[in-house]
Design an enzyme around this catalytic site. Structure first.
Site: not given
Lengths: 237, 436
Positions: B240, B291, B356
């Protein structure tokens, strides 16, 4: 003339390729004797890309030919006669035509090997141009020049019939090659659909002999070692 | 030196016996290069009547556009978010080392930092073409500090900011001049974010989001085009409330606009099934990013990342230390499935549970992505080259082997290991085995 009948389009193509290969080897090109290509084109000027792309993608990019050794004749030039004259000069300079490879249009005129069904509407113009060129019979020295006409597909069957089973006729200009001593017609089964059974059987019976035209010859690269050994003479028509 | 296609004097290079990635397919074609750009051999043949000056046999290998990494925080001990005196040589070091990963262009990324850091570092990293010295710098990626507290992931809370007071002026005050900036990641639910997004987009800067679905959709209408590493630091998908994951298949986006999303396919950040879902939902928008953090290329142990400390263990890196999470488990990217070796599982290791950054090189990510999703080689390669180029609007010159594009490409074997890297048609890196 010789009629070479192969079962399918791919086999006809392969036979034709081997024939050309053998012709090149027999021509024995070298540093002093260049092998050049003359290509007529019937595409109008506003489609220059398609024809060149076709030749590039299907032929030139796969071989190491130097661009200077390719000559593309414009069958849609404004002054066809002048275009032919210039082309004739180039042919003379190259030493005459060694091998002519062509096809036939459904109407029996010599056709260029061109891509695309979208070009069907232009067939008339380009075949007329080709006829103009061929009308200059001096291009074809009967003794020296070899001719190979490729005809495949059922839609060419009637033209093939007119070309080889009927007489030499201006309506079917390719019929002129019947009398050329060094002509080979290469076709697939579908193209023979309008021929008499006895014609087909006759030429199929000669395949054993005709296939010698495509027997592997010595490789030019290995020519030096071969020279001293075998005295095999290549089969020539 | 890059030149025009018509630079008649330059040498023509022909790479043969290879498969090239063009038009989304691996074609058996030669690659022609002149003046640092990809050359059209047909034009050369018919118009200039020339052949190649040099042929190079590629041994049947794959030639793909060079990889583009739009999210890399540092590597090899270099931390882009550290305000040192000589930021330039740190960037140069990373630029040179990532050539061996197949990366030919990148966006050095700065994580959430205090304004002093930006003012010192940003001017020292100009846009720069690649070459034998290293991969090209396309511009900076500023990830933060305009991120919401709930979704900050590994970004230090103390340095998060908002631009409620003065919108774009706040942003300028934090970052300083934006000449060297290419991408800004922010949270659109922050007040006045739409003004900021429009101002950034008007300057040609790509805006990336970390957000929930409704805020993200609205932000896309304002000009945002990228989602920074999908799945991580984001609320999970709920039927939802699909979250930002729903953005991939949203029907409320501007027509013709493609939303891109970064994925870290290092085998840790994203479960293979999640990778597959995203890829199948919206394959054209998938952008592989590393990243990568300063620990990339170094061993296990503690390293810095901006204002944080990071613990590296194998191919995984977490925020270091025993900080309990004040917001509870919901904000963390908790892994719900049982893991194989406990060492790789954030729940079982020491320190925090917060991933991280990553230390998987780009080519490792490409291979892992290929294997995890079962996609085609072409798809995997485009996710690392064409899509980032499209994200940055550079697809005419980068991320592609089309005629006229910059000749930045990688030579790969069939298992997608990098054998050689070329920038502007010049060999800039070669695997040892390939050296003759």
């Amino acid at each position: 003339m010789k009629l070479i009948i192969l079962e399918h389009y791919s086999q006809a193509s392969e036979w034709a390729a081997k024939y050309i290969r053998n012709r090149i080897i027999q021509f024995n090109p070298g540093p002093e004797k260049y092998f050049t290509l003359g290509l007529p084109t019937g595409l109008p000027r506003d489609h220059p890309e398609s024809y060149h792309s076709f030749m590039w993608n299907n032929f030139f990019k796969h071989i190491d030919i130097h661009p200077e050794n390719t000559h593309i004749l414009d069958g849609n030039a404004v002054d066809l006669q002048a275009e032919c004259d210039a082309f004739e000069e180039k042919i003379k300079a190259a030493g005459g035509i060694e091998l002519f490879v062509g096809g036939i249009g459904p109407d029996g005129h010599i056709a260029f090997n061109e891509p695309g069904s979208s070009l069907v509407s232009r067939t008339r113009v380009k075949t007329l141009a080709m006829d103009t060129i061929l009308a200059n019979a001096r291009f074809f020295d009967g003794e020296l020049t070899k001719v190979m006409i490729l005809i495949t597909g059922a839609h060419k069957a009637f033209a093939l019939y007119k070309a080889i089973e009927e007489g030499v006729n201006h309506m079917w200009t390719v019929s002129a090659f019947q009398q050329h001593p060094r002509t080979v017609f290469v076709c697939d089964e579908d193209a023979t659909l309008e021929l008499k059974v006895k014609t087909v059987k006759y030429f199929k019976g000669l395949m054993l002999v005709h296939n010698k035209l495509v027997d592997p010859l010595y490789s030019i690269k290995e020519k030096e070692t071969e020279k001293s050994q075998s005295s095999k003479k290549p089969y020539s028509d | 030196m890059r030149g025009e296609q018509g630079a008649a004097g330059a040498r023509v290079l022909q790479f043969t016996n290879c498969r090239i990635l063009r038009g989304g397919k691996l074609l058996r074609e030669d690659l022609w290069v002149r003046g640092g750009r990809i050359l059209d051999p047909e034009k050369l043949f018919f118009e200039e009547r020339r052949v190649a000056d040099e042929r190079r046999d590629c041994g049947g290998r794959i030639l793909a556009p060079g990889f583009i990494d739009v999210q890399i925080n540092g590597g090899f001990g270099v931390d882009f978010s550290q305000a040192t005196e000589d930021v330039g040589s740190g960037v140069a070091l990373v630029a040179r080392r990532i050539l061996s990963h197949g990366v030919t262009s990148f966006c050095p990324t700065l994580v959430t930092s205090p304004p002093e850091v930006y003012h010192k570092v940003v001017p020292q990293i100009p846009v720069k073409s690649g070459g034998p010295h290293g991969a090209g710098v396309l511009g900076l990626h500023l990830e933060g500090p305009f991120i919401s507290r709930e979704k900050r992931g590994a970004h230090p809370e103390a340095h998060l900011r908002s631009f409620e007071a003065d919108a774009f002026q706040d942003l300028l005050a934090t970052y300083g001049p934006l000449d060297n900036v290419r991408i800004v990641t922010l949270a659109p639910e922050l007040g006045r974010s739409h003004e900021v997004i429009r101002a950034l987009t008007a300057r040609g800067i790509c805006v990336s989001l970390v957000a929930d679905l409704r805020a993200a959709e609205d932000a896309v209408w304002s000009g945002a085009t990228f989602i920074t590493h999908l799945f991580n630091a984001m609320l999970p998908f709920h039927h939802r409330d699909p979250g930002i994951v729903g953005l991939l298949t949203s029907d409320r986006l501007p027509a013709g606009r493609c939303i891109f999303y970064g994925m870290i396919a290092d085998g840790t950040h994203t479960n293979p099934a999640a990778l597959r879902i995203a890829h199948r939902a919206h394959p054209q928008g998938l952008v592989l990013v590393t990243d990568a953090i300063p620990a990339l290329g170094l061993g296990n142990g503690r390293h810095t990342l901006g204002q944080q400390e990071v613990e590296v263990d194998g191919l995984t890196a977490y925020v270091a230390g025993e900080r309990p999470d004040p917001l509870g488990p919901r904000s963390q990217p908790a892994c719900q499935v049982a893991h194989d070796p406990p060492r790789a599982c954030p729940l079982c290791s020491q320190g925090t549970k917060t991933l991280s950054g990553s230390i998987a090189p780009m080519d490792v990510c490409v291979r892992h992505f290929l294997q995890a999703t079962g996609c085609s080689m072409e798809s995997a390669l485009e996710a690392a080259s064409l899509h980032p180029a499209q994200l940055l609007g550079l697809e005419k010159s980068k991320g592609t082997l089309d005629f006229g594009a910059d000749a930045d490409f990688v030579v790969l074997d069939d298992s997608l290991h990098v054998q050689a890297t070329y920038i502007s048609g010049e060999l800039v890196w070669q695997a040892d085995a390939a050296r003759q």
